[in-house]
Motif scaffolding. Structure first.
Motif, mmCIF file in Angstrom:
data_model
loop_
_atom_site.group_PDB
_atom_site.id
_atom_site.type_symbol
_atom_site.label_atom_id
_atom_site.label_comp_id
_atom_site.label_asym_id
_atom_site.label_seq_id
_atom_site.Cartn_x
_atom_site.Cartn_y
_atom_site.Cartn_z
ATOM 1 N N GLU B 225 -1.280 -3.248 -2.779
ATOM 2 C CA GLU B 225 -2.197 -4.611 -2.166
ATOM 3 C C GLU B 225 -0.813 -5.408 -1.025
ATOM 4 O O GLU B 225 0.153 -5.711 -1.187
ATOM 5 N N GLY B 226 -2.238 -6.256 -0.524
ATOM 6 C CA GLY B 226 -1.419 -6.948 1.197
ATOM 7 C C GLY B 226 -1.079 -6.687 2.344
ATOM 8 O O GLY B 226 -1.618 -5.089 2.119
ATOM 9 N N GLU B 227 -1.758 -7.349 2.936
ATOM 10 C CA GLU B 227 -1.504 -6.944 4.338
ATOM 11 C C GLU B 227 0.165 -6.836 5.377
ATOM 12 O O GLU B 227 0.316 -5.275 5.271
ATOM 13 N N ASP B 228 0.715 -8.045 5.537
ATOM 14 C CA ASP B 228 2.074 -7.865 5.756
ATOM 15 C C ASP B 228 3.174 -6.987 4.626
ATOM 16 O O ASP B 228 3.955 -6.412 4.746
ATOM 17 N N ARG B 229 3.297 -7.976 3.734
ATOM 18 C CA ARG B 229 3.910 -7.638 2.250
ATOM 19 C C ARG B 229 3.448 -7.213 1.450
ATOM 20 O O ARG B 229 1.722 -8.192 1.393
ATOM 21 N N VAL B 230 3.432 -6.528 0.633
ATOM 22 C CA VAL B 230 2.890 -6.592 -0.798
ATOM 23 C C VAL B 230 2.867 -7.590 -1.718
ATOM 24 O O VAL B 230 3.584 -8.870 -1.597
ATOM 25 N N PRO B 242 0.344 -8.769 -10.583
ATOM 26 C CA PRO B 242 0.981 -9.153 -9.304
ATOM 27 C C PRO B 242 2.827 -8.809 -8.429
ATOM 28 O O PRO B 242 3.444 -8.969 -9.744
ATOM 29 N N ALA B 243 2.853 -8.486 -6.970
ATOM 30 C CA ALA B 243 4.484 -8.110 -7.204
ATOM 31 C C ALA B 243 4.637 -8.646 -6.105
ATOM 32 O O ALA B 243 4.177 -9.249 -4.701
ATOM 33 N N ASP B 244 5.455 -9.388 -5.474
ATOM 34 C CA ASP B 244 6.388 -9.626 -4.611
ATOM 35 C C ASP B 244 6.958 -8.608 -3.760
ATOM 36 O O ASP B 244 8.037 -8.579 -2.807
ATOM 37 N N VAL B 245 7.914 -8.170 -4.788
ATOM 38 C CA VAL B 245 8.584 -6.942 -4.554
ATOM 39 C C VAL B 245 8.263 -5.870 -5.371
ATOM 40 O O VAL B 245 7.993 -6.373 -6.705
ATOM 41 N N VAL B 246 8.720 -4.344 -5.501
ATOM 42 C CA VAL B 246 7.854 -3.423 -5.592
ATOM 43 C C VAL B 246 9.382 -2.670 -5.305
ATOM 44 O O VAL B 246 9.408 -2.501 -4.017
#
Ligand SMILES: Cc1cc2nc3c(=O)[nH]c(=O)nc-3n(C[C@H](O)[C@H](O)[C@H](O)COP(=O)(O)OP(=O)(O)OC[C@H]3O[C@@H](n4cnc5c(N)ncnc54)[C@H](O)[C@@H]3O)c2cc1C
Lengths: 62, 415
Positions: B225-230, B242-246
């Motif tokens: 999920e996410g637009e420019d960033r996950v 939920p994730a900021d970094v994959v």
């Protein structure tokens, strides 16, 4: 031949001991001990030991 | 042979080594050790001299090892090797003995060493991608640098996709850095189940959970999920993490496209014979992760082995077989029969493996200790010990080393 082990890098993997058992040993507590001025006849072994050190902590000088 | 200034016969010609990482460096050194005095040209697409990869997912990510400390120190005997860095080998015509480089030049060779290794496999799913998207892999210095920068941001939530060695190491390192939420996703029911078997996989799982790593097991990834960033990882059961970094650690792909068109078996790395020769070309050998070779110690089935010990082992053997061919020696080295060796550092414990545990996964026995603490496990095939894995502190590792000689002395599985 002069051998220097960076003991700050060494993590006691013991791979050097398999390659050059006359130069590298693990003591009873599992810490590395080594001969710093081995005979030049052991150069091949020592080069192999340096190659297989996962931390690349073994340096051969001259 | 031409004479050099010192009266040493000089091998005519050139060996080209494609790939300038550990395998390429060791190949260059071992060519000299095997007596090759001709030109050696190593071509690598990374801008760096060869460096050590294991710290990338451990000390480098943790910030306790500088990038500079990773560079290998080439042997003195390799001082005259030509390094062409930042250069990609784009093509090869093995029959004509030339490789084509990305700058348009062609380079003739007498001998060729294939050492182009692997690149990370990427997830194939919808969602943001590219630089700045929060999606990472860990294979190169640049990768580790980029991931470290993101892991040190406060409050970051991390999802690691793939519970193999690198995934587990990254998860452990992230925890060590103080990341609050670290979740590892894998379709298998336990981490590292296939390489290690259930007994150790269970033990590892428990150790990671005790140190705060979470797992989503037995479930796949449906999308990001996410637009420019996950912003999240969607699992096949509908859950969204939920994730900021994959971090994608879902295996690797061999870098062999440049060998296309030569009629080689490139279905999984480059297939070699028992002398590491490629596709019936005695002047072409393969080393390191990219080589799919039969191991005379085991069952003769060609396999790639992504262990750190393999570039050195293969380089030594391949250099001998290549130099023997190039100088017209009739002597053949014995078939290649390395003892695979692997380690992994996760949290404060180490896994240390000797032999081929994967071949003995159906018959796993505790040799010493217990899975709650330091444990030493034996893997058997037809009642014969084929691999030993230690898990725990230094005592476990020392225990595994005691079995190494026994594994080395085992006769081949088939003759
Ligand atoms: C993060 C990480 C952690 C690891 N940790 C461990 C561990 O703890 N224990 C363990 O046993 N093993 C570990 N390994 C495995 C070990 O590092 C590898 O087995 C080893 O690096 C393989 O070396 P190689 O030279 O065969 O391949 P690579 O290191 O992949 O090198 C191949 C080189 O060739 C270059 N190249 C590719 N294509 C071309 C082309 N067409 N032209 C020019 N150059 C090209 C690549 O850019 C690369 O520089 C780890 C690996 C990684 C990535």
């Amino acid at each position: 031949m002069k051998v220097v082990v960076d003991m700050n890098k060494c993590q006691d993997h013991g791979q050097c001991v398999f390659s050059a058992p006359d130069v590298f040993q693990l003591d009873d507590t599992g810490r590395l001990a080594y001969v710093s001025d081995p005979d030049d006849a052991l150069r091949d072994e020592v080069e192999e030991a340096a190659d297989v050190c996962p931390l690349q902590a073994i340096r051969i000088e001259a | 042979m031409a004479e050099t200034g010192h009266g040493v016969p000089r091998s005519p010609g050139r060996v080209v080594v494609a790939g300038a990482s550990m395998g390429g460096l060791r190949a260059a050194e071992q060519l000299r050790a095997a007596g090759w005095t001709g030109t050696i040209t190593v071509i690598g697409d990374e801008p760096h001299m060869p460096y050590n990869r294991p710290p990338l997912s451990k000390d480098v990510l943790a910030g306790t090892a500088s990038f500079e400390s990773l560079a290998f120190t080439p042997r003195a005997s390799a001082a005259d090797v030509e390094w062409r860095l930042g250069t990609t080998v784009a093509s090869a015509r093995l029959d004509e003995r030339v490789v084509g480089l990305d700058d348009g030049t062609e380079l003739a060779f007498d001998g060729l060493v294939v050492a182009t290794g692997m690149r990370p496999r990427r997830l194939r799913c919808d969602g943001p991608s590219g630089p700045g998207s929060g999606r990472h892999t860990v294979r190169t210095l640049a990768d580790a640098r980029g991931l470290r920068d993101e892991l040190t941001r406060p409050g970051v939530r991390v999802v690691v996709i793939g519970a193999g060695f690198i995934g587990c190491e990254v998860a452990a390192t992230a925890k060590g850095l103080g990341v609050g939420e670290v979740t590892v996703v894998d379709p298998e029911p336990l981490p590292m189940l296939r390489p290690l078997g259930e007994l150790l996989a269970r033990s590892l799982h428990r150790r990671h959970e005790e140190r705060g790593v979470r797992f989503a097991l037995g479930v796949g990834v449906a999308g990001l999920e996410g637009e420019d960033r996950v912003t999240g990882v969607v699992l096949t059961d509908g859950t969204v993490l939920p994730a900021d970094v994959v971090v994608e650690s879902v295996g690797s792909v061999a870098n062999t496209e440049w060998l296309d068109g030569n009629g080689l078996d490139l279905s999984d790395g480059v297939l070699t014979d028992e002398q590491l020769r490629v596709g019936g070309h005695p002047n072409v050998v393969a080393v390191g992760d990219v080589a799919r070779f039969p191991n005379a110690r085991y069952d003769g089935v060609p396999r790639r082995v992504e262990h750190w010990s393999i570039p050195t082992d293969t380089a030594k053997h391949a250099a001998k077989s290549l130099v023997a061919h190039l100088v017209g020696s009739v002597a053949q080295p014995a078939p290649f029969a390395p003892l695979p060796t692997f380690w992994s550092d996760q949290h404060e414990f180490r896994l240390q493996s000797f032999g081929a545990p994967a071949l003995g996964i159906a018959d796993v026995r505790v040799l010493d200790g217990d899975p709650e603490g330091d444990v030493l496990v034996g893997y058997h095939c037809d009642d014969r010990l084929v691999g030993v894995v230690a898990l725990g502190g230094p005592a476990a590792t020392t225990g595994a080393a005691r079995y190494r000689a026994q594994l080395l002395a085992q006769p081949a599985l088939i003759s």
